[in-house]
Design a protein around this motif. Structure first.
Motif, mmCIF file in Angstrom:
data_model
loop_
_atom_site.group_PDB
_atom_site.id
_atom_site.type_symbol
_atom_site.label_atom_id
_atom_site.label_comp_id
_atom_site.label_asym_id
_atom_site.label_seq_id
_atom_site.Cartn_x
_atom_site.Cartn_y
_atom_site.Cartn_z
ATOM 1 N N HIS A 1 -5.974 2.747 -16.292
ATOM 2 C CA HIS A 1 -5.149 1.558 -16.481
ATOM 3 C C HIS A 1 -5.242 0.988 -17.901
ATOM 4 O O HIS A 1 -4.806 -0.137 -18.142
ATOM 5 C CB HIS A 1 -5.534 0.489 -15.457
ATOM 6 C CG HIS A 1 -5.375 0.943 -14.036
ATOM 7 N ND1 HIS A 1 -4.159 1.315 -13.510
ATOM 8 C CD2 HIS A 1 -6.278 1.115 -13.038
ATOM 9 C CE1 HIS A 1 -4.317 1.681 -12.248
ATOM 10 N NE2 HIS A 1 -5.590 1.574 -11.938
ATOM 11 N N ARG A 2 -5.822 1.751 -18.814
ATOM 12 C CA ARG A 2 -5.868 1.313 -20.205
ATOM 13 C C ARG A 2 -4.485 1.458 -20.829
ATOM 14 O O ARG A 2 -3.802 2.468 -20.638
ATOM 15 C CB ARG A 2 -6.884 2.147 -20.999
ATOM 16 C CG ARG A 2 -8.307 2.078 -20.452
ATOM 17 C CD ARG A 2 -8.926 0.722 -20.664
ATOM 18 N NE ARG A 2 -10.310 0.686 -20.190
ATOM 19 C CZ ARG A 2 -11.090 -0.377 -20.236
ATOM 20 N NH1 ARG A 2 -10.610 -1.507 -20.736
ATOM 21 N NH2 ARG A 2 -12.324 -0.338 -19.777
ATOM 22 N N THR B 1 3.900 4.578 -12.719
ATOM 23 C CA THR B 1 3.476 3.307 -13.284
ATOM 24 C C THR B 1 2.415 2.668 -12.389
ATOM 25 O O THR B 1 2.271 3.018 -11.211
ATOM 26 C CB THR B 1 4.664 2.344 -13.412
ATOM 27 O OG1 THR B 1 5.154 2.029 -12.097
ATOM 28 C CG2 THR B 1 5.777 2.966 -14.245
ATOM 29 N N GLN B 2 1.699 1.717 -12.950
ATOM 30 C CA GLN B 2 0.713 0.992 -12.152
ATOM 31 C C GLN B 2 1.396 0.230 -11.024
ATOM 32 O O GLN B 2 0.855 0.107 -9.922
ATOM 33 C CB GLN B 2 -0.086 0.034 -13.032
ATOM 34 C CG GLN B 2 -1.211 -0.671 -12.290
ATOM 35 C CD GLN B 2 -2.117 -1.459 -13.213
ATOM 36 O OE1 GLN B 2 -2.049 -1.323 -14.433
ATOM 37 N NE2 GLN B 2 -2.974 -2.286 -12.637
ATOM 38 N N ASN C 1 1.023 3.081 -2.547
ATOM 39 C CA ASN C 1 -0.183 3.558 -1.879
ATOM 40 C C ASN C 1 -0.523 2.688 -0.672
ATOM 41 O O ASN C 1 -0.426 1.462 -0.721
ATOM 42 C CB ASN C 1 -1.359 3.609 -2.854
ATOM 43 C CG ASN C 1 -1.270 4.804 -3.781
ATOM 44 O OD1 ASN C 1 -0.441 5.694 -3.579
ATOM 45 N ND2 ASN C 1 -2.114 4.850 -4.798
ATOM 46 N N LEU C 2 -0.937 3.344 0.396
ATOM 47 C CA LEU C 2 -1.145 2.671 1.679
ATOM 48 C C LEU C 2 -2.612 2.427 1.993
ATOM 49 O O LEU C 2 -2.944 2.028 3.114
ATOM 50 C CB LEU C 2 -0.517 3.519 2.796
ATOM 51 C CG LEU C 2 0.967 3.876 2.602
ATOM 52 C CD1 LEU C 2 1.443 4.794 3.715
ATOM 53 C CD2 LEU C 2 1.821 2.612 2.539
ATOM 54 N N VAL D 1 0.815 7.902 -4.642
ATOM 55 C CA VAL D 1 0.568 8.025 -6.079
ATOM 56 C C VAL D 1 -0.903 8.420 -6.240
ATOM 57 O O VAL D 1 -1.794 7.583 -6.137
ATOM 58 C CB VAL D 1 0.857 6.704 -6.819
ATOM 59 C CG1 VAL D 1 0.507 6.836 -8.300
ATOM 60 C CG2 VAL D 1 2.319 6.308 -6.644
ATOM 61 N N PRO D 2 -1.186 9.702 -6.450
ATOM 62 C CA PRO D 2 -2.580 10.156 -6.489
ATOM 63 C C PRO D 2 -3.329 9.611 -7.704
ATOM 64 O O PRO D 2 -2.738 9.334 -8.750
ATOM 65 C CB PRO D 2 -2.452 11.686 -6.580
ATOM 66 C CG PRO D 2 -1.043 12.001 -6.211
ATOM 67 C CD PRO D 2 -0.237 10.811 -6.612
ATOM 68 N N TYR D 3 -4.628 9.469 -7.540
ATOM 69 C CA TYR D 3 -5.510 9.190 -8.673
ATOM 70 C C TYR D 3 -6.825 9.927 -8.444
ATOM 71 O O TYR D 3 -7.138 10.356 -7.330
ATOM 72 C CB TYR D 3 -5.723 7.692 -8.889
ATOM 73 C CG TYR D 3 -6.155 6.892 -7.688
ATOM 74 C CD1 TYR D 3 -7.479 6.887 -7.255
ATOM 75 C CD2 TYR D 3 -5.230 6.107 -6.994
ATOM 76 C CE1 TYR D 3 -7.877 6.133 -6.165
ATOM 77 C CE2 TYR D 3 -5.616 5.349 -5.902
ATOM 78 C CZ TYR D 3 -6.943 5.365 -5.489
ATOM 79 O OH TYR D 3 -7.330 4.616 -4.401
#
Length: 258
Positions: free
Chosen positions: A34-35, A45-46, A53-54, A138-140
């Motif tokens: 998130h920088r 996007t954030q 995301n659930l 939205v994977p992270y």
């Protein structure tokens, strides 16, 4: 000679090094995700992450820790059953180890492709088990191993054990293989398209490729993980994509099929 020789066994390293590496690598991604300077490399996007995301980060962390607990128990049992403390393990030549590495990659890919695909095709398994992973639309990076415990056992842990057994690698070689597999899996879920990223440069099956699978129109495609896209291409589940720049910054992986 390896850095841990004389301090901890290869079996201990094979059990715990991948877990530690997961949190170091995924944690690093999480710190920079998130920088502002990295916004131009994001695939979503954030705002999309927060909206789509659930499941929250705390639940994801708990889910990953549970899977890793099961993973560690299975690994200890596997090494205990296959190792003989009365004999000295002779490490094979590097060429043999490289071949075993490749075999393990192909075996893991094959196992994960067919189990993963079946979990999508079987409505009961998808609804009650695999859908947990797809709560991260939205994977992270930290969510790479966020799965239902049964899926984590069948897909990742059993798949890793089979790869180890079929390849015939030693516990020492397995340390490098499992650590490499963890790095690749985390990177595939990082959500960033980064310049000079070795995984994204060398592998067609990368974070953009897997991002397609997490999108609504791509859930029946791009099942392959974590290394190659061979089975998708052979069995007609490969979905090509274009990586385009978003007007507001960052990238978007757009499927080339409707």
């Amino acid at each position: 000679m390896v850095p841990w020789e004389g301090y901890v066994s290869d079996e201990t390293m094979g059990t715990f090094a991948p877990i530690v590496l997961y949190w170091v690598y995924a944690g690093g991604y999480q710190l920079v995700l998130h920088r502002r300077p990295l916004e131009r490399y994001r695939l979503h996007t954030q705002a999309e992450e927060e909206e789509k995301n659930l499941v929250g980060l705390a639940a994801v962390v708990r889910g990953v820790l549970l899977q890793q607990l099961v993973q560690a128990i299975v690994a200890m049992i596997l090494f205990m059953v296959t190792s003989d403390s009365s004999t000295v393990v002779v490490q094979p030549p590097i060429t043999i180890q490289a071949f075993q590495f490749l075999v393990a990659m192909l075996v893991m890919d094959s196992w994960q492709y067919f189990v993963h695909r079946y979990m999508h095709q079987n409505k009961f398994l998808y609804r009650h088990i695999h859908s947990q992973h797809h709560r991260l639309i939205v994977p992270y990076a930290i969510g790479a191993l966020y799965n239902h415990p049964l899926e984590g056992l069948l897909l990742d842990t059993v798949g890793g054990a089979i790869s180890f057994l079929v390849s015939g690698m030693t516990p020492r070689t397995s340390v490098f293989f499992f650590c490499f597999a963890v790095l690749k899996t985390v990177d595939d879920h990082c959500g960033l398209w980064l310049p000079y990223n070795i995984f994204q440069s060398l592998f067609q099956n990368n974070t953009a490729y897997h991002d397609i699978h997490h999108q609504l129109q791509g859930t029946k495609y791009n099942y392959s993980q974590p290394f190659f896209s061979i089975w998708d291409r052979i069995l007609g589940t490969h979905m090509p994509y274009n990586l385009v720049h978003r007007k507001e910054g960052g990238f978007e992986a757009r499927p080339l099929r409707d």
